[in-house]
Design a protein around this motif. Structure first.
Motif, PDB file in Angstrom:
ATOM      1  N   ASP A  16       0.766  -1.095  -0.024  1.00  0.00           N
ATOM      2  CA  ASP A  16      -0.027   0.011  -0.043  1.00  0.00           C
ATOM      3  C   ASP A  16       0.960   1.279   0.002  1.00  0.00           C
ATOM      4  OD1 ASP A  16      -1.842   2.000   0.629  1.00  0.00           O
ATOM      5  OD2 ASP A  16      -3.227   0.759   1.514  1.00  0.00           O
ATOM      6  N   GLU A  17       0.749   2.083  -0.907  1.00  0.00           N
ATOM      7  CA  GLU A  17       1.672   3.205  -1.170  1.00  0.00           C
ATOM      8  C   GLU A  17       1.235   4.210  -0.080  1.00  0.00           C
ATOM      9  OE1 GLU A  17       2.721   7.304  -2.166  1.00  0.00           O
ATOM     10  OE2 GLU A  17       0.522   6.493  -2.280  1.00  0.00           O
ATOM     11  N   ARG A  18       0.081   4.554   0.452  1.00  0.00           N
ATOM     12  CA  ARG A  18      -0.015   4.957   1.672  1.00  0.00           C
ATOM     13  C   ARG A  18       0.704   4.804   2.917  1.00  0.00           C
ATOM     14  NH1 ARG A  18      -6.535   4.333   1.240  1.00  0.00           N
ATOM     15  NH2 ARG A  18      -5.651   2.300   1.223  1.00  0.00           N
ATOM     16  N   CYS A  19       0.673   3.532   2.940  1.00  0.00           N
ATOM     17  CA  CYS A  19       1.390   2.879   4.175  1.00  0.00           C
ATOM     18  C   CYS A  19       2.822   3.281   4.252  1.00  0.00           C
ATOM     19  CB  CYS A  19       0.953   1.329   4.427  1.00  0.00           C
ATOM     20  SG  CYS A  19      -0.591   1.068   5.055  1.00  0.00           S
ATOM     21  N   ARG A  20       3.455   3.167   3.052  1.00  0.00           N
ATOM     22  CA  ARG A  20       4.595   3.284   2.806  1.00  0.00           C
ATOM     23  C   ARG A  20       5.190   4.784   3.125  1.00  0.00           C
ATOM     24  NH1 ARG A  20       4.019   0.458  -1.808  1.00  0.00           N
ATOM     25  NH2 ARG A  20       4.385   2.132  -3.110  1.00  0.00           N
ATOM     26  N   ARG A  21       4.202   5.937   2.664  1.00  0.00           N
ATOM     27  CA  ARG A  21       4.336   7.080   3.144  1.00  0.00           C
ATOM     28  C   ARG A  21       4.243   7.536   4.425  1.00  0.00           C
ATOM     29  NH1 ARG A  21       0.206  10.315   1.162  1.00  0.00           N
ATOM     30  NH2 ARG A  21      -0.661   8.826   0.053  1.00  0.00           N
ATOM     31  N   LEU A  22       3.164   6.774   5.126  1.00  0.00           N
ATOM     32  CA  LEU A  22       3.202   7.028   6.537  1.00  0.00           C
ATOM     33  C   LEU A  22       4.364   6.850   7.416  1.00  0.00           C
ATOM     34  CD1 LEU A  22      -0.683   6.189   7.304  1.00  0.00           C
ATOM     35  CD2 LEU A  22       0.211   8.337   7.395  1.00  0.00           C
ATOM     36  N   SER A  53      -0.622   0.676   9.032  1.00  0.00           N
ATOM     37  CA  SER A  53      -1.895  -0.248   8.385  1.00  0.00           C
ATOM     38  C   SER A  53      -3.181   0.308   9.097  1.00  0.00           C
ATOM     39  CB  SER A  53      -1.387  -1.636   8.635  1.00  0.00           C
ATOM     40  OG  SER A  53      -2.583  -2.398   8.271  1.00  0.00           O
ATOM     41  N   VAL A  54      -3.052   0.171  10.440  1.00  0.00           N
ATOM     42  CA  VAL A  54      -4.479   0.521  11.156  1.00  0.00           C
ATOM     43  C   VAL A  54      -4.967   1.788  10.962  1.00  0.00           C
ATOM     44  CG1 VAL A  54      -3.323   0.837  13.509  1.00  0.00           C
ATOM     45  CG2 VAL A  54      -5.643  -0.138  13.332  1.00  0.00           C
ATOM     46  N   PHE A  55      -3.742   2.534  10.628  1.00  0.00           N
ATOM     47  CA  PHE A  55      -4.465   4.270  10.553  1.00  0.00           C
ATOM     48  C   PHE A  55      -4.935   4.229   9.248  1.00  0.00           C
ATOM     49  CE2 PHE A  55      -3.666   8.699   9.548  1.00  0.00           C
ATOM     50  CZ  PHE A  55      -3.877   9.351  10.953  1.00  0.00           C
ATOM     51  N   VAL A  56      -4.526   3.796   8.347  1.00  0.00           N
ATOM     52  CA  VAL A  56      -5.120   3.833   6.866  1.00  0.00           C
ATOM     53  C   VAL A  56      -6.465   2.979   6.789  1.00  0.00           C
ATOM     54  CG1 VAL A  56      -4.986   2.851   4.539  1.00  0.00           C
ATOM     55  CG2 VAL A  56      -3.099   3.994   5.792  1.00  0.00           C
ATOM     56  N   GLY A  57      -6.526   1.830   7.866  1.00  0.00           N
ATOM     57  CA  GLY A  57      -7.921   1.156   7.903  1.00  0.00           C
ATOM     58  C   GLY A  57      -8.928   2.059   8.645  1.00  0.00           C
ATOM     59  N   GLN A  58      -8.430   2.939   9.537  1.00  0.00           N
ATOM     60  CA  GLN A  58      -9.577   3.756  10.097  1.00  0.00           C
ATOM     61  C   GLN A  58      -9.952   5.011   9.426  1.00  0.00           C
ATOM     62  OE1 GLN A  58     -11.488   3.073  12.749  1.00  0.00           O
ATOM     63  NE2 GLN A  58     -10.524   1.038  12.844  1.00  0.00           N
ATOM     64  N   VAL A  59      -8.799   5.809   8.873  1.00  0.00           N
ATOM     65  CA  VAL A  59      -9.030   7.117   8.097  1.00  0.00           C
ATOM     66  C   VAL A  59      -9.324   7.058   7.002  1.00  0.00           C
ATOM     67  CG1 VAL A  59      -7.823   9.159   8.260  1.00  0.00           C
ATOM     68  CG2 VAL A  59      -7.447   7.943  10.017  1.00  0.00           C
ATOM     69  N   ASP A  77      -8.794   7.816   3.019  1.00  0.00           N
ATOM     70  CA  ASP A  77      -8.317   8.811   2.214  1.00  0.00           C
ATOM     71  C   ASP A  77      -8.375  10.162   3.039  1.00  0.00           C
ATOM     72  OD1 ASP A  77     -11.004   9.497   2.327  1.00  0.00           O
ATOM     73  OD2 ASP A  77     -11.167   9.307   0.072  1.00  0.00           O
ATOM     74  N   GLY A  78      -8.988  10.061   4.466  1.00  0.00           N
ATOM     75  CA  GLY A  78      -8.846  11.360   5.327  1.00  0.00           C
ATOM     76  C   GLY A  78      -9.741  12.304   4.772  1.00  0.00           C
ATOM     77  N   LYS A  79     -10.935  12.239   3.728  1.00  0.00           N
ATOM     78  CA  LYS A  79     -11.901  12.901   3.299  1.00  0.00           C
ATOM     79  C   LYS A  79     -13.060  13.137   4.343  1.00  0.00           C
ATOM     80  CE  LYS A  79     -10.436  12.673  -1.559  1.00  0.00           C
ATOM     81  NZ  LYS A  79     -10.703  12.205  -2.987  1.00  0.00           N
ATOM     82  N   ALA A  80     -13.207  12.090   5.377  1.00  0.00           N
ATOM     83  CA  ALA A  80     -14.211  12.161   6.145  1.00  0.00           C
ATOM     84  C   ALA A  80     -14.248  13.200   7.135  1.00  0.00           C
ATOM     85  CB  ALA A  80     -14.298  10.836   6.799  1.00  0.00           C
ATOM     86  N   PHE A  81     -12.976  13.711   7.338  1.00  0.00           N
ATOM     87  CA  PHE A  81     -12.513  14.644   8.298  1.00  0.00           C
ATOM     88  C   PHE A  81     -11.985  16.144   7.606  1.00  0.00           C
ATOM     89  CE2 PHE A  81     -11.511  10.645   9.918  1.00  0.00           C
ATOM     90  CZ  PHE A  81     -12.102  10.460  11.163  1.00  0.00           C
ATOM     91  N   ARG A  82     -12.614  17.141   8.304  1.00  0.00           N
ATOM     92  CA  ARG A  82     -12.431  18.495   7.458  1.00  0.00           C
ATOM     93  C   ARG A  82     -10.861  19.068   7.968  1.00  0.00           C
ATOM     94  NH1 ARG A  82     -16.138  22.990   9.574  1.00  0.00           N
ATOM     95  NH2 ARG A  82     -15.519  21.856  11.603  1.00  0.00           N
ATOM     96  N   ARG A  83     -10.289  18.512   9.144  1.00  0.00           N
ATOM     97  CA  ARG A  83      -9.391  19.195   9.620  1.00  0.00           C
ATOM     98  C   ARG A  83      -8.427  17.983  10.460  1.00  0.00           C
ATOM     99  NH1 ARG A  83     -11.680  23.823  13.768  1.00  0.00           N
ATOM    100  NH2 ARG A  83     -13.018  22.368  14.627  1.00  0.00           N
ATOM    101  N   GLY A  84      -6.985  18.169  10.804  1.00  0.00           N
ATOM    102  CA  GLY A  84      -6.505  17.164  11.612  1.00  0.00           C
ATOM    103  C   GLY A  84      -6.824  17.088  12.983  1.00  0.00           C
ATOM    104  N   ALA A 134      -3.062  14.623   7.239  1.00  0.00           N
ATOM    105  CA  ALA A 134      -2.618  15.493   6.297  1.00  0.00           C
ATOM    106  C   ALA A 134      -1.826  14.827   5.069  1.00  0.00           C
ATOM    107  CB  ALA A 134      -1.357  16.553   6.999  1.00  0.00           C
ATOM    108  N   LEU A 135      -0.976  13.861   5.340  1.00  0.00           N
ATOM    109  CA  LEU A 135      -0.455  12.900   4.310  1.00  0.00           C
ATOM    110  C   LEU A 135      -1.476  12.324   3.608  1.00  0.00           C
ATOM    111  CD1 LEU A 135       2.702  11.598   6.155  1.00  0.00           C
ATOM    112  CD2 LEU A 135       2.530  13.612   4.750  1.00  0.00           C
ATOM    113  N   LEU A 136      -2.508  11.655   4.151  1.00  0.00           N
ATOM    114  CA  LEU A 136      -3.435  10.978   3.479  1.00  0.00           C
ATOM    115  C   LEU A 136      -4.390  11.911   2.723  1.00  0.00           C
ATOM    116  CD1 LEU A 136      -4.460   8.051   6.037  1.00  0.00           C
ATOM    117  CD2 LEU A 136      -3.090   7.973   4.293  1.00  0.00           C
ATOM    118  N   ARG A 137      -4.880  12.966   3.441  1.00  0.00           N
ATOM    119  CA  ARG A 137      -5.869  13.852   2.746  1.00  0.00           C
ATOM    120  C   ARG A 137      -5.329  14.658   1.617  1.00  0.00           C
ATOM    121  NH1 ARG A 137      -8.727  16.562   0.348  1.00  0.00           N
ATOM    122  NH2 ARG A 137     -10.656  17.545   1.079  1.00  0.00           N
TER     123      ARG A 137
END
Length: 337
Positions: A208-214, A226-232, A234-241, A326-329
């Motif tokens: 997963d390219e997102r996990c590698r960046r994290l 891995s678990v952060f990507v699984g929960q968050v 693409d990050g678009k569900a949250f307006r801000r950090g 921020a990295l995912l969003r």
């Protein structure tokens, strides 16, 4: 009357539906068998379908979205205040629909199949770790009844049990030796399961390219990423950090009244598993910051002098959650200052 909002009370076999029009007048209700749910909603014009975020909700959310409906998942604790009258399935469905019409009502983002796969991996691994810890404690307690003491820790138990089995002069009976051997075999089996799940998580993190960046962020390893990507996602569900930190319970609780602001310890809301991983990752960064001189380490060391290691670790976990979002969003890479 045109149906605009549907409250759907989920269950294993029997589902209850209550329909409302644009003026939020009830225009129909129905009990559905599991096999009838998709057929029923396929005959409805696209509308808002509200459900509690409970078992099976993400599956039904994805299926109803494919039919063109706007699905809104609501946390059960936010639905409870809208229940009127006695507790029954139709009143629950009415309360779900009522809660969905509130403009400020927060919704739970619908997980994809990939996110649920990652979540299943972590849940199975965490459960096996709990079982291993319980088994080690049980073996230590049983051996202590025979006047023998094993040190704490899985590694200590793993080393001590074979030595006890080989020692013919320690007073253990033949029956108990057999039981102890059986417990040791179970411990080895559990560790095999844990190693398998850990390997699967590491493999998915590498792919997963997102996990590698994290993982470029201090405190993020393969498991945390891995678990952060699984929960968050693409990050678009949250307006801000800060919304991510609040969702994970890493912001202070508030108990204010009469214009007096009172902030307490962290709220500990949301996913406790991910929160604990972030805190453990942050604690490792804090312990190694003393030998570093970058801006993040300088901030950690200053805060550690004022507030102590534990509060610094939680504050850094809060910061890590925001950085990860921020990295995912924004689909960017971590650039240390």
């Amino acid at each position: 009357m045109k149906i605009t909002t549907v409250g759907l009370d989920l269950a294993k076999s029997v589902f209850h539906v209550v329909c409302f029009d644009a003026s939020h007048h009830e225009v129909g209700k129905r009990m559905l068998r599991r096999s009838e749910v998709m057929k029923y909603f396929s005959h409805l014009e696209p509308c808002r379908v509200a459900m509690e975020a409970c078992a099976g909700a993400h599956y039904w959310g994805r299926e109803l979205q494919r039919l063109g409906h706007r699905v809104k998942l609501i946390a059960p604790q936010f639905v409870k205040p809208y229940v009127q009258g006695n507790k029954n399935d139709y009143n629950d469905a009415r309360a779900i629909a009522e809660a969905a019409t509130r403009p400020a009502m927060r919704a739970v983002s619908i997980k994809s199949v990939e996110q649920q796969d990652i979540q299943a991996l972590h849940r199975l691994r965490a459960q096996r770790i709990k079982e291993r810890t319980a088994l080690c404690n049980q073996l230590r307690a049983l051996v202590a009844e025979y006047g023998l003491v094993m040190n704490k820790g899985v590694a200590s138990v793993r080393r001590a049990v074979p030595q006890l089995l080989e020692d013919a002069e320690n007073g253990l009976s033949t029956l108990f030796r057999g039981l102890l051997k059986r417990g040791y075999d179970q411990l080895v089996e559990l560790e095999g399961h844990i190693d398998f799940y850990t390997g699967q998580i590491e493999q998915t993190s590498r792919q997963d390219e997102r996990c590698r960046r994290l993982q470029a962020v201090p405190g993020f390893g393969p498991i945390v990423a891995s678990v952060f990507v699984g929960q968050v996602g693409d990050g678009k569900a949250f307006r801000r950090g800060r919304d991510v930190s609040a969702a994970l319970g890493l912001v202070p609780r508030q108990h204010s009244s009469g214009g007096k602001e009172v902030l307490l310890g962290i709220s500990k809301k949301g996913d406790g598993y991910l929160r604990s991983l972030l805190v453990h990752g942050a604690r490792s960064v804090v312990l190694h910051a003393k030998a570093k001189d970058d801006k993040l380490s300088q901030w950690i060391n200053r805060l550690c002098e004022r507030r102590g290691i534990n509060k610094t670790a939680v504050a850094l976990a809060n910061k890590l959650a925001r950085m990860g979002w921020a990295l995912l969003r924004n689909d960017t890479k971590y650039c240390p200052a």
